[in-house]
Structures are given as structure tokens and as C-alpha cells.
Design an enzyme around this catalytic site. Structure first.
Site, PDB file in Angstrom:
ATOM      1  CG  LEU A  12      -1.958  -1.125   1.254  1.00 39.18           C
ATOM      2  CD1 LEU A  12      -2.684  -1.148   2.581  1.00 39.18           C
ATOM      3  CD2 LEU A  12      -2.954  -0.952   0.129  1.00 39.18           C
ATOM      4  CB  CYS A  13       0.292   4.624  -1.384  1.00 35.66           C
ATOM      5  SG  CYS A  13       0.336   4.372  -3.155  1.00 35.66           S
ATOM      6  N   PRO A  14       2.633   4.583   0.971  1.00 37.94           N
ATOM      7  CG  PRO A  14       4.332   5.815   2.051  1.00 37.94           C
ATOM      8  CD  PRO A  14       3.057   5.051   2.312  1.00 37.94           C
TER       9      PRO A  14
END
Ligand code: SF4
Lengths: 75, 347
Positions: A12-14
Site C-alpha cells: 500500500l502507498c507509499p
């Protein structure tokens, strides 16, 4: 000029941005990096990171579950 | 020609670090941003997981700040190293599990290391004296400078005029009279400065940008450590504490029940790591079982999971239980009634 692949699925970001950044550090100007992700957030974050850092996004592709971004390494 | 002075700025994605950076750029210094990812950052993850947040723009605020300022941003993964900060904070925790002072010291120390490796001259933070009860007080400012080793190469442009002159000021790289003396929790001076710089769309996260300041998240983290008998965690733990209802009916296991489709989709990725279940005879959420659960425990878990499905009022429901190899079995259980679950099961 060579082409490289990066698997950033399930991150998942980042984190996909961080992995992209770290991979690009090892590449040369003009190299192509194809990043495959599953977090739709990358469609905003990787292009933004690339613009800031002088790399060019050549292509973005969104599937139902996967997002693929092709980047040309800049200076 | 004189040497181009270069500074590295800690960019959180909020307004203060954005203003602090801009104030230094205005003085002709070359600035690049650095952003640390501890794993506990609110940014990104939760937006991606929870469907209810889907309508909000999913931009990453630190990237947005860097792009608005026209600077490079280096995002650094400190998940592993950060464990020691969170597990053994020398200065203790804040109102929740936030080790803010140790965290600040650690981040400035990392920034100093980056500064030296990249031949930069000083470090910028957006700290404002009196802004945060734990880490941004008059007494803590020198602690951060000293313990990080950054000493007088650490510049806080927003409150610099109230602090002793730093090396960049003494050397004339930057001018003190073009820095500020903001203090306290009020936001008016920051908003006026944002206006002056023409920043409009900046982020002002109400609940902060770190899960460790969140009471409910902190409780779950403490529960996890207590259940394991040691203060340990990995990234999957950090992520799973952000999703679902966490219910611990017995000390040896807990159940994480998805609250909505977005969470269920995210939790699907953990089916090969945790025993998991969902209602087979009615619509119902996915649940993961964390810990060492016996057959009897799984029966209890199934009754709880049944309570969150559409079969909650049925006499009996079928619950599909899968082990980590994917082998599925069906368990028939009576769902728990709304008031049958003791409050202290909910973490
Ligand atoms: S709120 Fe979180 S990230 Fe910010 S200083 Fe405190 S512990 Fe560190």
C-alpha cells in the site's frame, strides 16, 4: 537502455513509491521501469513522485485489480 | 562564485513544514525534502483500504507539498529502525502510544545522516514552539538538536527568532530577520503566511497524521503486545490494527471482523497467513483469527462472526472456516445475541 520490472503488488502507498524510488536509484538515465501494483493510489502517487524527481511516466494502465506504470528514468 | 547552500527539509505533508521550507527557499537556498515512513502514517493506507474514504482525493500530501514547492522529495522507509523508537522510547509516550520526542530526535538524526551523505549544509523542520504538548516545547527544542547530533545545523524557520542563532544564521547563509517567531497552538500566523505565499489547498489533518496518536489504535497495539508477552510487531500487524473490529474473547486469540467491503477486500490478502471464516448460509463479513485458537475457541469465534452477518437472528447459521492451507470446513453455530458479548471483549 534496458527494461526492468518491479513487482509492488500487495503493497500500500507509499511503499510502492518507495520501492520504485529505490529501484530507480540503481538504474541509468534512459532505462525503462515497469511497476506493477495493486493499490490504486499509485496512479496518483507514482506519477507525482516521477514529476518531482525528473522521471517520465510513459504509460499507465489500470486493470480491475492491477495497475501498471511505465517510467523512463531521467536525470 | 560562492557555493550554493543546500538544506534538507523534513516534509510531513502538513502546512508547517511546507511554510518552513518555503521560508528558506525564499532566501535562495537549494532545498530538497525528506519524508519518513514509519508504517504508522495515516497517509495512503487507510484511504486505500476503507471504502468510505474513496470519495476523498487519495493524494499523498508530502508529494503534493513537494510538487507545489517545486522540490525533490526523498521518501525513506524506516519501518524496521523505528521499532526501537516505539518499543523503548527514552522520553516515554505522549497521551497515547506516540513516542513523539524520541521520534523527532530519530527523524532529525536520520536527516542529519542524509545531509552528510549528500553534502548538504543544514536541516529544516516545521516545528513551532508550544504547538505540541510533548515534542514542541521550549525545553524540547534543545533536546532534539543535541540528541540528534544536528546541533546548530537544525533550523526551525517558524520559531527561529525565539531560539538561539543557528550556524546558517551566523554564517549569513540565511537571514534571521526573514524568519519567524510563531508560538503556541493558534494557527492564525501560519494561515496568514500561507496566504502570503499563495498556498490554498494545503492539508490540515484533524486527527494528525500518525496512528500512534489515536487512542483506539494505541489500545489495540498495547493489547497485541500484552497478548504476545513481548513488545514486538511487524508491518502486517501495523496494517491489520488499522482495519476491522478487534474482539478478544480469550487471552490466546482475537478475531478481526471486516466492517465493510473495502476492509474485507484488503483482508483477503491475509487468508494464507491467518485462519479465517465467514458466514456460508447468509451474507456476512470476513474475519481473521489471530493467535493460537483451539477447536473450542474457533466455535466461539464462529458465534461472534455469525453475529455480524445477516443471519444474526437465525437459530443456527453455517460458518465456513478455512485454515491457512485453504482447507475449508463448515461449522453450525448459534449466533451471539447483541447483548451476550461482554464489553471488555472489544479492544
Ligand atoms: S505524531 Fe507520530 S510521527 Fe509525529 S512525532 Fe509523534 S510519533 Fe512521530
Amino acid at each position: 537502455m534496458s527494461q526492468f520490472e518491479l513487482d509492488a503488488k500487495r503493497l500500500l502507498c507509499p511503499l510502492p513509491v518507495i520501492r520504485t524510488q529505490d529501484k530507480i536509484k540503481t538504474l541509468n538515465i534512459g532505462d525503462i521501469l515497469v511497476v506493477t501494483c495493486t493499490d490504486p493510489g499509485v496512479m496518483q502517487d507514482i506519477p507525482a513522485w516521477s514529476r518531482i524527481n525528473g522521471h517520465q511516466v510513459l504509460k499507465t494502465e489500470s486493470g480491475e485489480y492491477e495497475f501498471v506504470i511505465t517510467i523512463e528514468v531521467g536525470e | 562564485m560562492s557555493k550554493q547552500i543546500k538544506a534538507v527539509s523534513l516534509i510531513s505533508g502538513g502546512l508547517d513544514s511546507m511554510l518552513a521550507t518555503k521560508a528558506i527557499m525564499e532566501q535562495g537556498v537549494h532545498v530538497e525534502g525528506i519524508n519518513f515512513f514509519t508504517g504508522f502514517c495515516v497517509e495512503g493506507h487507510t484511504h486505500a483500504i476503507r471504502k468510505k474514504d474513496k470519495d476523498k482525493p487519495k493524494r499523498n500530501n508530502s508529494l503534493w507539498v513537494a510538487e507545489t514547492l517545486g522540490i525533490k522529495l526523498h521518501i525513506i522507509d524506516i519501518i524496521e529502525e523505528y521499532k526501537d523508537v516505539l518499543i523503548n522510547p527514552k522520553h516515554g509516550y505522549g497521551a497515547n502510544m506516540n513516542p513523539c520526542l524520541d521520534c523527532k530526535v530519530f527523524m532529525v538524526k536520520k536527516a542529519k545522516q542524509w545531509m552528510e551523505e549528500n553534502d548538504f549544509d543544514f536541516i529544516i523542520t516545521g516545528e513551532v514552539m508550544g504547538q505540541r504538548p510533548m515534542s514542541q516545547r521550549r525545553e524540547t527544542m534543545p533536546i532534539i538538536s543535541a540528541e540528534s547530533g544536528a546541533d546548530d545545523r537544525l533550523v526551525r524557520p517558524l520559531c527561529a527568532q525565539s531560539l538561539p542563532a543557528t550556524l546558517p544564521e551566523r554564517e549569513g547563509w540565511i537571514h534571521r530577520d526573514q524568519l519567524f517567531d510563531f508560538s503556541g497552538r493558534g494557527r492564525k500566523p501560519q494561515m496568514a503566511l500561507a496566504n502570503e505565499y499563495g498556498f490554498t489547498d494545503y492539508s490540515q489533518p484533524a486527527g494528525g497524521c500518525c496512528f500512534l496518536t489515536d487512542e483506539s489504535y494505541s489500545k489495540k497495539l498495547v493489547d497485541l503486545w500484552k497478548a504476545r508477552g513481548e513488545k514486538e510487531y511487524d508491518l502486517d500487524d501495523v496494517m491489520l490494527l488499522k482495519v476491522g473490529r478487534h474482539i478478544r474473547p480469550r487471552p490466546n486469540f482475537k478475531i478481526i471482523v471486516a466492517r465493510e467491503d473495502g476492509e474485507a477486500r484488503f483482508m483477503q490478502g491475509y487468508k494464507k497467513t491467518y485462519i479465517n471464516m465467514n458466514c456460508a448460509s447468509h451474507r456476512g463479513p470476513l474475519a481473521l483469527i489471530e493467535g493460537d485458537a483451539s477447536a473450542e475457541d474457533l466455535h466461539l469465534a464462529a458465534q461472534i462472526v455469525a453475529r455480524y452477518g445477516q443471519g444474526r437472528d437465525a437459530e443456527l447459521v453455517d460458518i465456513a472456516v478455512r485454515d491457512i492451507a485453504g482447507n475449508e470446513s463448515i461449522m453450525q453455530v448459534k449466533p451471539f445475541g447483541v447483548n451476550e458479548m461482554p464489553k471488555d471483549w472489544f479492544i
